[in-house]
Design a protein around this motif. Structure first.
Motif, short mmCIF file in Angstrom:
data_model
loop_
_atom_site.label_atom_id
_atom_site.label_comp_id
_atom_site.label_asym_id
_atom_site.label_seq_id
_atom_site.Cartn_x
_atom_site.Cartn_y
_atom_site.Cartn_z
N ILE A 114 16.82 3.64 -4.24
CA ILE A 114 15.69 2.74 -3.98
C ILE A 114 14.72 2.82 -5.16
CG2 ILE A 114 13.73 2.31 -2.42
CD1 ILE A 114 15.16 4.11 -0.38
N LYS A 169 0.87 -1.18 0.00
CA LYS A 169 0.00 0.00 0.00
C LYS A 169 0.91 1.23 0.00
CE LYS A 169 -2.76 -1.43 3.69
NZ LYS A 169 -3.81 -1.16 4.67
N GLY A 170 0.34 2.41 -0.12
CA GLY A 170 1.16 3.62 -0.05
C GLY A 170 1.47 4.17 -1.43
N LYS A 206 0.97 -3.46 4.24
CA LYS A 206 1.98 -2.46 4.53
C LYS A 206 3.29 -2.86 3.87
CE LYS A 206 0.67 0.77 7.49
NZ LYS A 206 0.90 2.20 7.22
N LYS A 236 12.96 5.66 10.36
CA LYS A 236 11.99 4.56 10.25
C LYS A 236 12.73 3.27 9.93
CE LYS A 236 7.96 5.21 7.56
NZ LYS A 236 7.22 5.90 6.48
N TYR A 237 14.04 3.38 9.64
CA TYR A 237 14.82 2.25 9.12
C TYR A 237 16.08 2.01 9.96
CZ TYR A 237 11.89 3.31 5.05
OH TYR A 237 10.84 3.56 4.21
N ILE A 262 14.17 8.56 3.54
CA ILE A 262 13.98 8.57 2.09
C ILE A 262 13.94 10.01 1.59
CG2 ILE A 262 12.15 8.23 0.40
CD1 ILE A 262 11.63 5.52 1.73
N GLY A 275 8.65 4.32 -8.05
CA GLY A 275 8.99 4.54 -6.64
C GLY A 275 10.45 4.89 -6.44
N LYS A 276 10.99 5.66 -7.40
CA LYS A 276 12.43 5.96 -7.34
C LYS A 276 12.74 7.03 -6.30
CE LYS A 276 13.53 4.76 -12.08
NZ LYS A 276 13.87 5.28 -13.40
N CYS A 277 13.64 6.75 -5.42
CA CYS A 277 14.08 7.69 -4.41
C CYS A 277 15.42 7.19 -3.86
CB CYS A 277 13.02 7.83 -3.29
SG CYS A 277 12.34 6.27 -2.69
N GLU A 298 13.22 12.09 -2.09
CA GLU A 298 12.89 12.02 -3.52
C GLU A 298 13.19 13.38 -4.14
OE1 GLU A 298 8.80 11.72 -4.65
OE2 GLU A 298 9.30 11.14 -6.69
N ASP A 325 13.54 -0.32 -0.04
CA ASP A 325 13.77 0.09 1.35
C ASP A 325 13.27 -0.98 2.31
OD1 ASP A 325 11.41 1.04 0.03
OD2 ASP A 325 10.80 2.09 1.84
N ASN A 326 12.09 -1.53 2.01
CA ASN A 326 11.49 -2.53 2.89
C ASN A 326 12.23 -3.87 2.82
OD1 ASN A 326 8.58 -1.06 1.65
ND2 ASN A 326 9.28 -0.79 3.72
N GLY A 373 8.86 -1.57 -2.30
CA GLY A 373 10.06 -0.73 -2.32
C GLY A 373 11.26 -1.47 -1.74
N1 LIG Z 1 9.06 10.54 -1.27
C1 LIG Z 1 9.04 9.39 -1.89
N2 LIG Z 1 9.23 9.30 -3.20
C2 LIG Z 1 9.19 8.13 -3.86
N3 LIG Z 1 8.99 6.95 -3.26
C3 LIG Z 1 8.80 6.98 -1.96
C4 LIG Z 1 8.80 8.18 -1.23
N4 LIG Z 1 8.56 7.90 0.04
C5 LIG Z 1 8.40 6.57 0.06
N5 LIG Z 1 8.57 6.02 -1.14
C6 LIG Z 1 8.48 4.61 -1.55
O1 LIG Z 1 7.12 4.30 -1.42
C7 LIG Z 1 6.92 3.26 -0.45
C8 LIG Z 1 5.68 3.59 0.33
O2 LIG Z 1 5.88 4.82 0.90
P1 LIG Z 1 4.79 5.53 1.79
O3 LIG Z 1 5.51 6.61 2.52
O4 LIG Z 1 3.61 5.84 1.00
O5 LIG Z 1 4.43 4.35 2.73
P2 LIG Z 1 3.56 4.39 3.97
O6 LIG Z 1 2.45 3.44 3.71
O7 LIG Z 1 3.27 5.82 4.38
O8 LIG Z 1 4.63 3.82 4.97
P3 LIG Z 1 4.36 3.03 6.22
O9 LIG Z 1 4.29 1.61 5.73
O10 LIG Z 1 5.60 3.30 7.02
O11 LIG Z 1 3.11 3.56 6.83
C9 LIG Z 1 8.20 3.26 0.37
O12 LIG Z 1 8.44 2.01 0.91
C10 LIG Z 1 9.24 3.67 -0.65
O13 LIG Z 1 9.69 2.55 -1.39
#
Ligand SMILES: Nc1ncnc2c1ncn2[C@@H]1O[C@H](COP(=O)(O)OP(=O)(O)OP(=O)(O)O)[C@@H](O)[C@H]1O
Ligand SMILES: O=P(O)(O)OC[C@H]1O[C@H](OP(=O)(O)OP(=O)(O)O)[C@H](O)[C@@H]1O
Length: 216
Positions: free
Chosen positions: A178, A10-11, A53, A117-118, A157, A92-94, A159, A74-75, A72
């Motif tokens: 990432i 999600k996200g 998540k 967070k990491y 992170i 999802g490039k960052c 971007e 990162d995870n 991502g």
């Molecule tokens: N600013 C950003 N620009 C691009 N990709 C991002 C950015 N921030 C996060 N991501 C990517 O998007 C994924 C989801 O990010 P997002 O912040 O939406 O998750 P979230 O659901 O808020 O996080 P959490 O699981 O901690 O609640 C991250 O794992 C990362 O790979």
């Protein structure tokens, strides 16, 4: 036969991930952007999509609760999940960076307090510099920590850099790039090879066409 399960984070990149699947001809019934449902099937029920998540996706895939993950990097690094990382989906490039208040340097000869967070990623980066750190594990708005005095620095992170800039912070070191990855459970890679390769090939095609178009 059980459906092949795809765990999707999600996200932020969720919409782009779904768009990639759609472009690859993989559709899930009843799916729409505002839905609160977490499980979807394709028409012939050979594929099941589950939403979770980001940090849980590599765990589901490592444990075989999902065969495929779209998540991502990162995870993946933070959880240190034992999975195959097969394809970069180009979304999802960052990057991960160390940041601190503007004008403050990053000393290499003292212990530091890092808000993040990491915590694993932060620890691995500073271990390589032979530097001890204390991490403060946060769940969001990480940029607040140095402003309020909770931590000297953050690992987070970046971007566009807007969040850092608007909060008077700057990058002091870059850690790594990432993007969103296609990951596979190691056992499923063998036992569900045909079905997984089918999804993979379709996605590879879409990603390579997108890359070719962006080079034009
Ligand atoms: N600013 C950003 N620009 C691009 N990709 C991002 C950015 N921030 C996060 N991501 C990517 O998007 C994924 C989801 O990010 P997002 O912040 O939406 O998750 P979230 O659901 O808020 O996080 P959490 O699981 O901690 O609640 C991250 O794992 C990362 O790979
Ligand atoms: O460089 P930028 O383009 O400004 O993006 C970076 C921001 O995006 C992410 O946060 P997110 O928006 O996911 O919010 P969060 O604070 O809830 O983690 C990340 O943690 C940074 O705060």
């Amino acid at each position: 036969m059980q459906p092949v399960t795809i765990a999707l984070a999600k996200g932020r990149p969720a919409k782009q991930s779904i768009d990639l699947l759609e472009a690859a001809g993989i559709h899930f019934e009843d799916f729409h952007e505002k839905t609160r449902k977490l499980v979807f099937f394709n028409k012939d029920k050979t594929l099941r999509l589950i939403f979770l998540k980001g940090m849980d996706v590599p765990i589901y895939v490592e444990k075989g609760a999902a065969d495929i993950g779209i998540v991502g990097r990162d995870n993946i690094i933070e959880t240190e999940a034992d999975v195959y990382e097969i394809l970069d989906l180009g979304i999802g490039k960052c990057k991960f960076s160390v940041a601190g208040k503007k004008g403050v340097s990053l000393p290499d000869n003292q212990s530091l307090t890092i808000g993040t967070k990491y915590p694993n990623i932060a620890k691995n980066f500073f271990d390589k510099r032979n530097q001890t750190i204390e991490t403060v594990h946060l769940n969001g708005s990480v940029e607040l920590a140095p402003l309020i005095g909770l931590a000297d620095y953050i690992v987070d992170i970046v971007e566009t850099g807007n969040t850092l800039h608007e909060n008077g912070l700057e990058i002091l070191a870059d850690i790594e790039t990432i993007s969103t990855k296609f990951i596979v459970n190691k056992a499923s890679f063998v036992t569900r090879s045909k079905e997984i390769q089918d999804v993979l090939k379709k996605l590879e095609q879409v990603v390579s066409e997108k890359n070719a178009n962006s080079r034009l």
